[in-house]
Design an enzyme around this catalytic site. Structure first.
Site, PDB file in Angstrom:
ATOM      1  N   GLY A  89       0.056   0.637  -6.194  1.00  0.00           N
ATOM      2  CA  GLY A  89       0.508   0.360  -4.837  1.00  0.00           C
ATOM      3  C   GLY A  89      -0.304  -0.785  -4.270  1.00  0.00           C
ATOM      4  N   ALA A  90      -0.036  -1.988  -4.772  1.00  0.00           N
ATOM      5  CA  ALA A  90      -0.837  -3.161  -4.404  1.00  0.00           C
ATOM      6  C   ALA A  90      -0.238  -3.883  -3.207  1.00  0.00           C
ATOM      7  CB  ALA A  90      -0.960  -4.102  -5.601  1.00  0.00           C
ATOM      8  N   ALA A  99      -0.680  -4.095   1.174  1.00  0.00           N
ATOM      9  CA  ALA A  99      -1.690  -4.752   2.005  1.00  0.00           C
ATOM     10  C   ALA A  99      -3.106  -4.351   1.603  1.00  0.00           C
ATOM     11  CB  ALA A  99      -1.425  -4.437   3.473  1.00  0.00           C
ATOM     12  N   GLY A 105      -4.163  -2.005  -0.835  1.00  0.00           N
ATOM     13  CA  GLY A 105      -4.368  -1.957  -2.275  1.00  0.00           C
ATOM     14  C   GLY A 105      -4.462  -3.342  -2.882  1.00  0.00           C
ATOM     15  N   ASN A 152      -4.251   7.521   4.969  1.00  0.00           N
ATOM     16  CA  ASN A 152      -4.384   7.841   6.385  1.00  0.00           C
ATOM     17  C   ASN A 152      -3.997   9.300   6.604  1.00  0.00           C
ATOM     18  OD1 ASN A 152      -5.208   5.334   7.360  1.00  0.00           O
ATOM     19  ND2 ASN A 152      -3.106   4.598   7.586  1.00  0.00           N
ATOM     20  N   LYS A 179     -10.983   9.192  11.716  1.00  0.00           N
ATOM     21  CA  LYS A 179      -9.971   8.146  11.701  1.00  0.00           C
ATOM     22  C   LYS A 179      -8.640   8.644  12.243  1.00  0.00           C
ATOM     23  CE  LYS A 179      -7.779   4.474   9.160  1.00  0.00           C
ATOM     24  NZ  LYS A 179      -7.414   3.848   7.871  1.00  0.00           N
ATOM     25  N   GLU A 233       5.204   6.732   8.064  1.00  0.00           N
ATOM     26  CA  GLU A 233       4.190   7.682   7.594  1.00  0.00           C
ATOM     27  C   GLU A 233       3.914   8.705   8.694  1.00  0.00           C
ATOM     28  OE1 GLU A 233      -0.105   7.385   5.293  1.00  0.00           O
ATOM     29  OE2 GLU A 233       0.393   5.903   6.809  1.00  0.00           O
TER      30      GLU A 233
END
Length: 333
Positions: free
Chosen positions: A10-11, A13, A15, A109, A212, A293
């Site tokens: 999952g590359a 933002a 990654g 997150n 967070k 999400e």
């Protein structure tokens, strides 16, 4: 364990930013990435570009990138950059990269699927949530015992296919679900630190998750509902008041489950004033027509509130609204 082969699964933002930093550092490590669509095409054809905060010129690296994880060899370390609602569909692909001793550093997150694994802060050790891990695929195919938890305080956005922009000089907090300060944990910290990332470790990763989430559960859904930047939310009295109410609900739920908070709500709000005119990750997804999400953020505040008998009326209202927004957004995409 020595981590010589690393796949960023999952590359996007965040990654992608880590993949670029690791590849640029070298250090005898082989980096590969799993990506998709136009972003993958650009990485293959033009390399991966990372603009660090304030930089005029990017870091540019060439890495092996694919949308087929089965084409890659087994890995020493997998770093996932997928959001919580995307992980379930990737379980088989991630599992295909595992060998004995492989660790999986999950940047997530909100409340992660492994949250209650070896949890000693609450009476709910090993509790699983279907909404976080449908059919238990992540628990079964990857296994919570492989996980290194990661809380990332890093603003990042894919500004063009193959190009990532960082909005701040972020930091990353790593921890074992068990609370052990293991050799693997220290090894991954050393690896990322050598690549120029600001990394710390903790025996209480759940505290950092809740710290967070205090901000994410408030700002992400409100920004999606209003299309407002962080600065806009902080400047609007009604939204500012709602942010404070959600933060207080999150803190009450976290405290009931044994979390300790390092700062007050007032201090958290003051910190938020300095984030700047950025778009939250949920707003970025909304504008791109992607699924939001919701469950790990708003959904789990409500679900865990019920588990702990803590009322969350404002979070419940926001959850209902943003869930409907998600349905309409995907319908129009």
């Amino acid at each position: 364990m020595s981590f010589k082969s690393i796949c960023v699964y999952g590359a996007g933002a965040l990654g992608g930013a880590i993949a670029a930093k690791l590849a640029a550092a070298g250090n005898g490590v082989t980096i590969s990435a799993v990506a998709r669509g136009a972003h993958l095409k650009s990485i293959r054809e033009n390399g991966l570009k990372l603009y660090e905060a304030g930089a005029e010129k990017p870091i540019k690296v060439e890495i092996t990138a694919t949308d087929d994880p089965y084409s890659l060899p087994k890995q020493d370390l997998i770093i996932t950059g997928l959001k919580g609602h995307q992980l379930g569909d990737a379980a088989e692909g991630i599992a295909a990269l595992l060998k004995e001793g492989t660790r999986v550093m999950m940047i997530l997150n909100g409340i992660p699927w492994w949250y209650f694994h070896r949890d000693s802060q609450s009476p709910h050790a090993e509790l699983q949530f279907e909404e976080l891990d449908p059919a238990g695929r992540l628990w079964r195919l990857i296994g919570p015992e492989r996980v290194i938890g990661c809380v990332a305080m890093q603003g990042a956005e894919v500004v063009n296919p193959g190009e990532i922009q960082l909005s701040n000089n972020g930091r990353y907090i790593l921890g074992e679900p068990s609370g052990e300060m293991s050799d693997d944990l220290e090894g991954i910290k050393a690896l990322l630190t050598a690549a120029g990332l600001n990394v710390s470790t903790t025996p209480r990763i759940r505290d950092e998750i809740w710290n967070k989430l205090t901000g994410n559960a408030a700002f992400n859904p409100l920004s999606a509902l209003t299309r407002a930047l962080m600065t806009d939310i902080m400047a609007d009295p009604a939204l500012y008041d709602m942010v404070g109410k959600i933060m207080n609900e999150v803190r009450a739920v976290g405290t009931a489950l044994g979390a300790k908070f390092s700062i007050t709500i007032e201090e958290r709000l003051e910190q938020s004033r300095h984030i700047g005119a950025v778009r939250t990750s949920m707003l970025q997804d909304l504008l791109a027509g992607k699924a939001l999400e919701i469950v790990p953020l708003s959904g789990m505040v409500v679900a865990l509130g019920r588990l702990a008998s803590v009322p969350t009326p404002v979070s419940e209202t926001v959850l209902a609204l943003v869930s409907q927004l998600d349905i309409e957004n995907r319908r129009g995409a």
